[in-house]
Every structure is written in C-alpha cells, then in structure tokens.
Design a protein around this motif. Structure first.
Motif, PDB file in Angstrom:
ATOM      1  N   SER A  87     -52.733  28.037  22.919  1.00 58.57           N
ATOM      2  CA  SER A  87     -54.210  27.970  22.051  1.00 58.57           C
ATOM      3  C   SER A  87     -54.353  29.028  20.978  1.00 58.57           C
ATOM      4  O   SER A  87     -53.499  29.763  21.127  1.00 58.57           O
ATOM      5  CB  SER A  87     -55.066  28.726  23.439  1.00 58.57           C
ATOM      6  N   PRO A  95     -57.244  30.707  18.652  1.00 64.91           N
ATOM      7  CA  PRO A  95     -58.481  31.362  18.334  1.00 64.91           C
ATOM      8  C   PRO A  95     -59.386  30.521  17.491  1.00 64.91           C
ATOM      9  O   PRO A  95     -58.801  29.984  16.467  1.00 64.91           O
ATOM     10  CB  PRO A  95     -58.326  32.785  18.166  1.00 64.91           C
ATOM     11  N   ALA A  96     -60.674  30.038  17.838  1.00 65.40           N
ATOM     12  CA  ALA A  96     -61.458  29.510  16.790  1.00 65.40           C
ATOM     13  C   ALA A  96     -61.694  30.445  15.632  1.00 65.40           C
ATOM     14  O   ALA A  96     -62.189  31.739  15.987  1.00 65.40           O
ATOM     15  CB  ALA A  96     -62.700  28.929  17.654  1.00 65.40           C
ATOM     16  N   GLY A  98     -59.497  25.495  21.950  1.00 69.38           N
ATOM     17  CA  GLY A  98     -58.753  26.201  21.300  1.00 69.38           C
ATOM     18  C   GLY A  98     -57.416  25.547  21.257  1.00 69.38           C
ATOM     19  O   GLY A  98     -56.253  26.106  20.692  1.00 69.38           O
ATOM     20  N   SER A 136     -55.745  26.083  12.329  1.00 67.86           N
ATOM     21  CA  SER A 136     -57.027  25.830  12.981  1.00 67.86           C
ATOM     22  C   SER A 136     -58.216  25.548  11.719  1.00 67.86           C
ATOM     23  O   SER A 136     -58.748  24.516  12.025  1.00 67.86           O
ATOM     24  CB  SER A 136     -57.793  27.249  13.356  1.00 67.86           C
TER      25      SER A 136
END
Length: 239
Positions: free
Chosen positions: A15, A17-18, A116, A165
């Motif tokens: 995952s 982080p956004a 995520g 991301s």
C-alpha cells in the motif's frame, strides 16, 4: 526466479499513502487541461483509444468470439477485429464496450487508489498492455503499446512510491475526464454526416435503437463514472 516473483508480488500488493487532497485536486486540474487543450488531446487521446479497443477485445473474448487483432493508428483511431456470430447479445456487448471502457477503467483505478494501491494500478496497466501486444497487428500500434507499457513498468519499479502515486492519480483522472469526450466527438461527427460505420451505427443496425439514444446512453454512463470517480478520489466531507 522465485525470489524475483516474490519481490514483484510484494511490491505490487504493498500500500502507498494517498497524496494530500489539495495535490489530488491539482492533478485533476492538470488532467482536465490535458483533455481540453487541443494539442495535448492529440496525445492523451491515445490513452482513450487503447482503453476503447481494449474494451472491445475483452468483451469479444468474454462473449466467446475469436479475437483476430487490434490496430492503433497515428490519428488516434483504432479497430478491433473478431470473428463470430454477426448478430445477438455478444456482438452488441462487444460493440458497446468500447465507449464504456475508459470510464469503467477509470472507476476501477479510482477504487484501487482509494485502497492505497497506486503501484498495483501501474502493474495492472503494464500487464494489460502486454496482453494487448499479443493481438496488435500494425507497427504503430506496437510502438504505442510498447512505449506505454514500458513507461508503466519502469515507473512502478524504479520510481519512489510518492512519484508512483502521483502518476497513478494522473492516469486515473485522465481516464475519467477523457471518457465522455469521444462520445461528444462522435455526436458532432454525426451532425456533419461523417460518422458512418462507427460502433454506434453498427449498434443501431443490430438493435434498431436510434443512434442518438446510444450516444446519450454512453455519454450519461461516462459522466456517471466521472462523478463517482470524483467522489472516490476527492470525497466530500459531510457535516
């Protein structure tokens, strides 16, 4: 080999982080600009064409048709050829999938990002492009898929998680914002009498449903996908 596969699986399922909501909103504005600015659209429209033809190809396989090949052209058009029954629900589903695919892909990507999984999104994109490569039947299409697939794969492997991301969010916003535009272009072409032989024309012939209703259905579905994707990526706080 087992260690490499284990490392790939570990990275793909990790995952990330956004980004902060302000950054996500900024990426959305950038993506919207890449869709609305004509010069940028001549490039970003390739993303929609890949999704469009990929949707045709996937539904052709799922409905039992024999996929013959995919072509992507420099003018951002494309064609997917399959063999099977020329009428019936399978043929209708395959034809309808093209205009719905970018929004569906964008919404699926938004759900992955909400969990995520930005890295997994780029891996899935690279994997899907690799599958499409097996069916590509022209040199330009081969070049486009190789470049896009290599970019997604290399970015997911070598770039830091924060950058990955950002790229994943940009890809998702592009799909969501771009999805309605080809439908609007199709409607404009029909008004000029230049849309003969399109997916909508074939759907009209098969179903006897007027072309305008098909176009409105696709447009509403894509707008709905954009709205839902927006709420997933930038949820509105209540209270």
């Amino acid at each position: 080999m087992g260690e490499v596969l284990s490392q790939i699986w570990s990275r793909a399922t990790a995952s990330q982080p956004a980004p902060e909501p302000a950054i996500v909103a900024g990426i959305a504005v950038l993506a919207l600009g890449l869709v609305l600015v004509p010069r940028a659209w001549t490039v970003t429209r390739h993303l929609v064409t890949i999704s469009h033809e990929g949707g045709h190809a996937l539904l052709a396989v799922l409905t039992g048709r024999r996929l013959v090949g995919i072509r992507l052209h420099a003018d951002t058009s494309g064609v997917t050829l399959s063999r099977g029954k020329p009428t019936g629900l399978g043929m209708v589903a395959m034809l309808a999938a093209g205009y719905l695919a970018p929004a569906v892909a964008g919404l699926g990507a938004a759900l992955l990002l909400a969990g995520g999984h930005s890295l997994a999104l780029l891996w899935l994109a690279a994997g899907w492009l690799s599958l499409m490569l097996l069916q590509i039947r022209n040199a330009y299409g081969l070049l486009v898929l190789v470049l896009c697939g290599a970019a997604a794969g290399l970015a997911s492997w070598y770039l830091p998680g924060t950058t990955v991301s950002l790229l994943a969010y940009l890809l998702t916003w592009l799909l969501l914002f771009a999805a309605p535009k080809p439908v609007l272009e199709q409607m404009a072409q029909r008004r000029r009498g230049a849309a003969r032989g399109s997916d909508v024309d074939q759907l009209t012939r098969l179903t006897h449903v007027p072309a305008l209703l098909w176009e409105l259905l696709f447009l509403l579905a894509n707008i709905a996908g954009l709205v839902v994707g927006f709420l997933v990526l930038l949820p509105i706080p209540l209270g």
